[in-house]
Design a protein around this motif. Structure first.
Motif, PDB file in Angstrom:
ATOM      1  N   GLY A  17       2.153   4.306  -1.712  1.00  0.00           N
ATOM      2  CA  GLY A  17       2.179   3.168  -0.794  1.00  0.00           C
ATOM      3  C   GLY A  17       1.120   3.097   0.278  1.00  0.00           C
ATOM      4  O   GLY A  17       1.275   2.339   1.246  1.00  0.00           O
ATOM      5  N   VAL A  21       0.678   0.444   3.532  1.00  0.00           N
ATOM      6  CA  VAL A  21       0.646   0.947   4.907  1.00  0.00           C
ATOM      7  C   VAL A  21      -0.571   0.385   5.646  1.00  0.00           C
ATOM      8  O   VAL A  21      -0.465  -0.071   6.797  1.00  0.00           O
ATOM      9  N   THR A  68       5.583   5.076   5.646  1.00  0.00           N
ATOM     10  CA  THR A  68       5.794   3.948   4.731  1.00  0.00           C
ATOM     11  C   THR A  68       5.464   2.652   5.475  1.00  0.00           C
ATOM     12  O   THR A  68       5.357   2.639   6.713  1.00  0.00           O
TER      13      THR A  68
END
Length: 518
Positions: A17, A21, A68
């Motif tokens: 991810g 971000v 995250t």
């Protein structure tokens, strides 16, 4: 005032991810009218903390992770850039124990610089090695690599300088530098990290090699499974040529070639066959590639890490590098921790750490929390080491003395739930699938081995079939043309030797009746 925030673009970080971000940080910065510059870097290799972002402050960078996209609003909760008081803060990156214990030479810039910024690369010591090589001259440059004790980081551990000297001393109308970036071993990612995080380092290393041996053309052979790495390197090559660091300006050019995914093409002669547009099959040796390699010309073929280490050796001197390590294993090795391990990632250190230190202290034991039962070092054809051998130093000769190999530095951890008979079967099946088919021991022996291991797992004539496996492994080891067949016995025989209880299977009582009914 603009705050620089560093977010990795390494494939491992993107997989969990990192891109989301980075986008979320920009959204929050706009929402709070903050001046924020996102710098996409490589990874520092602390994969259990990825995505790990770093915020530049007057006192240096501070890191946060794992972050995250959902965490980002909380990082900017007070309308200002993330601060050290946030729960996700892990402090100054260089003070994190996993990083602090390392001796970073080859990976000194990974996760720190913008991988596609030549000015960033130079500001952190880039191209000092090439400049010194040109001052020393070609012959003295080869001698520096010889004196450093650098050995091939792809598995065989052959002295890099000797290979260079052989090519330099072989007369020819044209010579080549070939970088083996076909990183196919399980649990390895060091090549990819350099390609994505510090590609100019490889370019500089190959340019030094070309200058030293008189080569005018270089090829980087990359596995097709590395699309991000391929894109980053190709862009870096364009930037280097535009800056006069490649091409006609220096008399050396580099081209990227993408392999189709054959594991055997990690073997140097199969790789050369593939580069020439042929089927990736092993060549008989002699002649050696150093005498007659790519297109029949003298060729330096080195692993990516070997070539990427050369700039530091030239920049700081052979002695500085050779002072690290133990025995004939000089310098540092990028140890890549994977499998069932709490702190997976890349750990660059001088040779000499014990396997127990690497797995228990640095890796933190298993992710599952169960006891470590086995560790495989050296890829899918590496030996399985039990806890009883955790005192083995990470050193080429020490591993060889215990029927193991370091390979590309991959360390894969298994807890006490692993079935070693199935792991041995996997090694034989892997060889059967990946064999180029040129030699009989590898092509046929691996298939017969897989079938025999299936019988052992079913409990059929266990003792007789184990004797047959041992005989097959001897044939594979001494009769195969290359290391694919030659190394397959390492995982098979080490599993049988160190974990015999997993092979002591009883044949089901009704197996004869079942067979008759079938």
């Amino acid at each position: 005032m603009t705050t620089r925030i560093f977010v990795p673009r390494d494939a491992a970080a993107r997989a969990v991810g990192a891109d989301k971000v980075a986008a979320a940080i920009l959204d929050e910065a706009r929402r709070h009218s903050l001046g924020v510059e996102i710098v996409r870097t490589g990874s520092r290799g602390l994969f259990w903390l990825e995505p790990m972002i770093e915020v530049e402050t007057p006192d240096g960078r501070i890191a946060f992770g794992p972050v995250t996209a959902a965490d980002v609003p909380g990082l900017f909760a007070d309308g200002s850039p993330p601060s050290a008081s946030h729960p996700l803060c892990v402090g100054r990156p260089e003070e994190i124990p996993f990083l602090k214990r390392q001796t970073r030479i080859t990976f000194a810039r990974c996760g720190i610089t913008d991988p596609l910024s030549l000015s960033d690369y130079r500001a952190h010591g880039g191209y000092r090695g090439l400049e010194r090589a040109r001052r020393l001259g070609a012959a003295a440059t080869v001698e520096e690599v010889v004196k450093s004790g650098l050995r091939g980081r792809g598995g065989a551990g052959f002295p890099t300088g000797i290979k260079w000297k052989t090519v330099a001393d072989t007369p020819a109308d044209r010579k080549y530098i070939v970088c083996n970036a076909d990183e196919g071993d399980s649990g390895t990612y060091a090549d990819r990290m350099i390609l994505e995080g510090d590609p100019f380092l490889l370019i500089e290393g190959m340019t030094i090699a070309g200058f030293a041996v008189g080569a005018t053309k270089g090829y980087v052979y990359i596995r097709s499974e590395y699309p991000d790495a391929i894109r980053t390197l190709e862009r870096a090559l364009v930037l280097a040529e535009a800056d006069g660091l490649l091409g006609a300006a220096v008399g050396f050019d580099i081209e990227v070639r993408v392999g189709a995914g054959a594991y055997v093409c990690g073997e140097e002669t199969s790789l050369l066959e593939s580069l020439e547009g042929k089927r990736g099959q092993v060549r008989a040796k002699p002649p050696l590639p150093a005498h007659k390699g790519l297109f029949g010309r003298p060729t330096v073929i080195n692993n990516l890490i070997s070539l990427a280490t050369v700039p530091a050796i030239l920049a700081d001197g052979a002695t500085h590098y050779a002072d690290l390590g133990m025995g004939r294993s000089r310098g540092t090795m990028p140890i890549q921790l994977a499998g069932n391990v709490r702190q997976g990632g890349l750990f660059e250190a001088a040779f000499g750490l014990t396997l127990g230190e690497i797995v228990e202290d640095i890796g933190g034991g298993t992710q599952s929390g169960r006891p470590v039962r086995a560790v495989q070092v050296g890829g899918p054809l590496g030996a399985y080491f039990p806890r009883a051998l955790f005192d083995t130093p990470f050193d080429y000769e020490a591993f060889a003395a215990r029927d193991g190999l370091i390979g590309h530095g991959g360390v894969v951890v298994f807890d006490d739930t692993v079935d070693m008979a199935h792991q041995a079967r996997f090694a034989l099946e892997f060889c059967a699938i990946e064999s180029c088919g040129k030699c009989t021991p590898c092509r046929i022996g691996s298939v017969r081995g897989t079938e025999t291991m299936d019988k052992i797992i079913r409990g059929e004539r266990t003792a007789a079939n184990l004797a047959l496996i041992t005989d097959l492994c001897q044939t594979l080891k001494f009769g195969s043309l290359c290391a694919l067949g030659g190394f397959t016995p390492y995982p098979v025989m080490s599993a049988i030797k160190h974990f015999p209880e997993d092979f002591d299977r009883q044949e089901p009582r009704n197996s004869g009746l079942a067979a008759a009914a079938a």
